[in-house]
Design a protein around this motif. Structure first.
Motif, PDB file in Angstrom:
ATOM      1  N   PHE A  85       4.832   8.857   1.157  1.00  0.00           N
ATOM      2  CA  PHE A  85       4.013   8.760  -0.043  1.00  0.00           C
ATOM      3  C   PHE A  85       4.903   8.954  -1.262  1.00  0.00           C
ATOM      4  O   PHE A  85       5.302  10.070  -1.597  1.00  0.00           O
ATOM      5  N   ASP A  86       5.240   7.843  -1.924  1.00  0.00           N
ATOM      6  CA  ASP A  86       6.203   7.840  -3.028  1.00  0.00           C
ATOM      7  C   ASP A  86       5.763   6.770  -4.019  1.00  0.00           C
ATOM      8  O   ASP A  86       5.943   5.575  -3.792  1.00  0.00           O
ATOM      9  N   LEU A  87       5.164   7.195  -5.133  1.00  0.00           N
ATOM     10  CA  LEU A  87       4.603   6.241  -6.081  1.00  0.00           C
ATOM     11  C   LEU A  87       5.680   5.464  -6.828  1.00  0.00           C
ATOM     12  O   LEU A  87       5.462   4.306  -7.202  1.00  0.00           O
ATOM     13  N   GLU A 139      -2.125  15.166   0.733  1.00  0.00           N
ATOM     14  CA  GLU A 139      -1.424  14.459  -0.340  1.00  0.00           C
ATOM     15  C   GLU A 139      -2.031  14.870  -1.680  1.00  0.00           C
ATOM     16  O   GLU A 139      -2.671  14.069  -2.365  1.00  0.00           O
ATOM     17  N   ALA A 178       5.188  -1.133   2.481  1.00  0.00           N
ATOM     18  CA  ALA A 178       4.831   0.216   2.046  1.00  0.00           C
ATOM     19  C   ALA A 178       6.097   1.049   1.971  1.00  0.00           C
ATOM     20  O   ALA A 178       7.071   0.786   2.692  1.00  0.00           O
ATOM     21  N   ASN A 223      -2.678  12.519  -4.801  1.00  0.00           N
ATOM     22  CA  ASN A 223      -3.300  11.239  -4.468  1.00  0.00           C
ATOM     23  C   ASN A 223      -4.740  11.348  -4.963  1.00  0.00           C
ATOM     24  O   ASN A 223      -5.547  12.107  -4.419  1.00  0.00           O
ATOM     25  N   THR A 232       0.840  -1.196   0.000  1.00  0.00           N
ATOM     26  CA  THR A 232       0.000   0.000   0.000  1.00  0.00           C
ATOM     27  C   THR A 232       0.877   1.248   0.000  1.00  0.00           C
ATOM     28  O   THR A 232       2.096   1.172   0.167  1.00  0.00           O
ATOM     29  N   HIS A 233       0.224   2.393  -0.166  1.00  0.00           N
ATOM     30  CA  HIS A 233       0.959   3.661  -0.134  1.00  0.00           C
ATOM     31  C   HIS A 233       1.051   4.217   1.275  1.00  0.00           C
ATOM     32  O   HIS A 233       1.607   5.297   1.469  1.00  0.00           O
ATOM     33  N   MET A 239       6.689   2.823  -4.449  1.00  0.00           N
ATOM     34  CA  MET A 239       5.627   1.823  -4.355  1.00  0.00           C
ATOM     35  C   MET A 239       5.632   0.908  -5.571  1.00  0.00           C
ATOM     36  O   MET A 239       5.447  -0.313  -5.443  1.00  0.00           O
TER      37      MET A 239
END
Length: 332
Positions: free
Chosen positions: A83-85, A175, A79, A178, A48-49, A88
């Motif tokens: 928050f880093d796509l 975020e 994870a 997101n 997950t993020h 991820m």
């Protein structure tokens, strides 16, 4: 904060028991190739993020691990550190390379994560999505989505704020980018627009709670027409609540919060927050693993792969007290 008696409504019923029943019934077939796997041989990787140390995501992780224990399968939660796509995507690709029995993922951005998820599907790894991704999971080849329709949740929250008298709302987005959180702000905007109101989106960085507090305080001070506020998660709620107190406008601004924590629930109980939107994230983790394992064992999907909604439900002053202990135990 202005709160009328009309605003203290009971929780919206989501039907958790019905969801659990759905996830275990053979409502539709479309099974994997080969014989069903023995439970003891199944390894499910959850990517997950959100970090498992985060108050919200720790509940998701607890639900996933509980399902693993009850079903007798191995569950691994992973994870990125923030928050880093890109990070991820790397985790998803590494998980696929480890050849798991199945993969559970959140999809905060279908374009950014699409290649990694499609790669998993093409490698023959069954994928179920949770939390975010209800708008993209099917086109990525994901079997099923478990979660809250985010735009609808934002709209429902906006309707409650509007009924409390809000005409201009502040959406505090921690975020931006997101898509799930952006959809919540869009839902709020449209709900207030339907009654002639408007919305201001404020981007904040939860890595710096003091900065978040100052940004919210600045917005509330600069725009006196703001009479409502919605934060999109508990980490942003507490700095926003402190900013609201510091602004001297706590009796003027109606405050709603997405998601639960003991601190948020106490504020709801005490009337400082009108409601907390409950997407029942424990069920997201639990049902994500359960759906995937039953697919592996039996080749079935509830509702033929339709989205399994876990929210929105609403916790209000009337119901917060009984939820606080469960939240403190990592179950709500």
């Amino acid at each position: 904060m202005r709160v009328s008696r009309r605003c203290h409504e009971k929780d919206a019923a989501v039907g958790s028991r019905a969801l659990l029943l759905l996830a275990t019934l053979a409502l539709a077939c479309g099974g994997p190739d080969g014989a069903p796997s023995a439970a003891g041989d199944v390894r499910v990787v959850v990517v997950t993020h959100g970090q498992s140390a985060d108050p919200f995501w720790s509940v998701v992780a607890n639900g996933a691990r509980a399902a693993g224990r009850e079903l007798g399968v191995r569950v691994e939660y992973q994870a990125p550190g923030s928050f880093d796509l890109v990070a991820m995507s790397d985790l998803i690709e590494a998980a696929v390379a480890s050849r798991p029995s199945g993969l559970v993922v959140s999809i905060p951005d279908g374009d950014a994560l699409g290649p990694a998820i499609r790669g998993a599907v093409q490698a023959g790894v069954p994928v179920v999505s949770i939390n975010s991704g209800d708008d993209v999971y099917q086109r990525l080849g994901v079997l099923q989505h478990v979660g809250q329709p985010e735009y609808g949740a934002g709209f429902a929250a906006g309707e409650r704020l509007a009924r409390a008298g809000v005409s201009r709302g502040l959406c505090v987005n921690h975020e931006v980018g997101n898509l799930a959180l952006d959809a919540r702000c869009a839902g709020l905007r449209d709900a207030l627009r339907a009654v002639g109101g408007s919305t201001l989106v404020l981007a904040v960085d939860l890595a710096d709670p003091e900065d978040t507090q100052q940004r919210v305080l600045g917005a509330l001070t600069a725009d006196r027409t703001l009479d409502g506020m919605l934060t999109l998660g508990p980490p942003g709620a507490l700095p926003a609540l402190a900013a609201l107190d510091a602004s001297g406008r706590s009796d003027e601004v109606v405050f709603g919060v997405f998601d639960l924590s003991p601190e948020v629930l106490r504020a709801v109980r005490d009337g400082r927050v009108l409601f907390a939107v409950d997407q029942q994230q424990y069920l997201q983790g639990y049902l994500g693993v359960l759906v995937l394992v039953k697919y592996l064992e039996l080749g079935v999907l509830p509702g033929g792969g339709a989205t399994i909604p876990t929210g929105p439900a609403f916790v209000t002053a009337e119901t917060a007290a009984r939820v606080i202990d469960l939240s403190a135990r990592g179950l709500r």
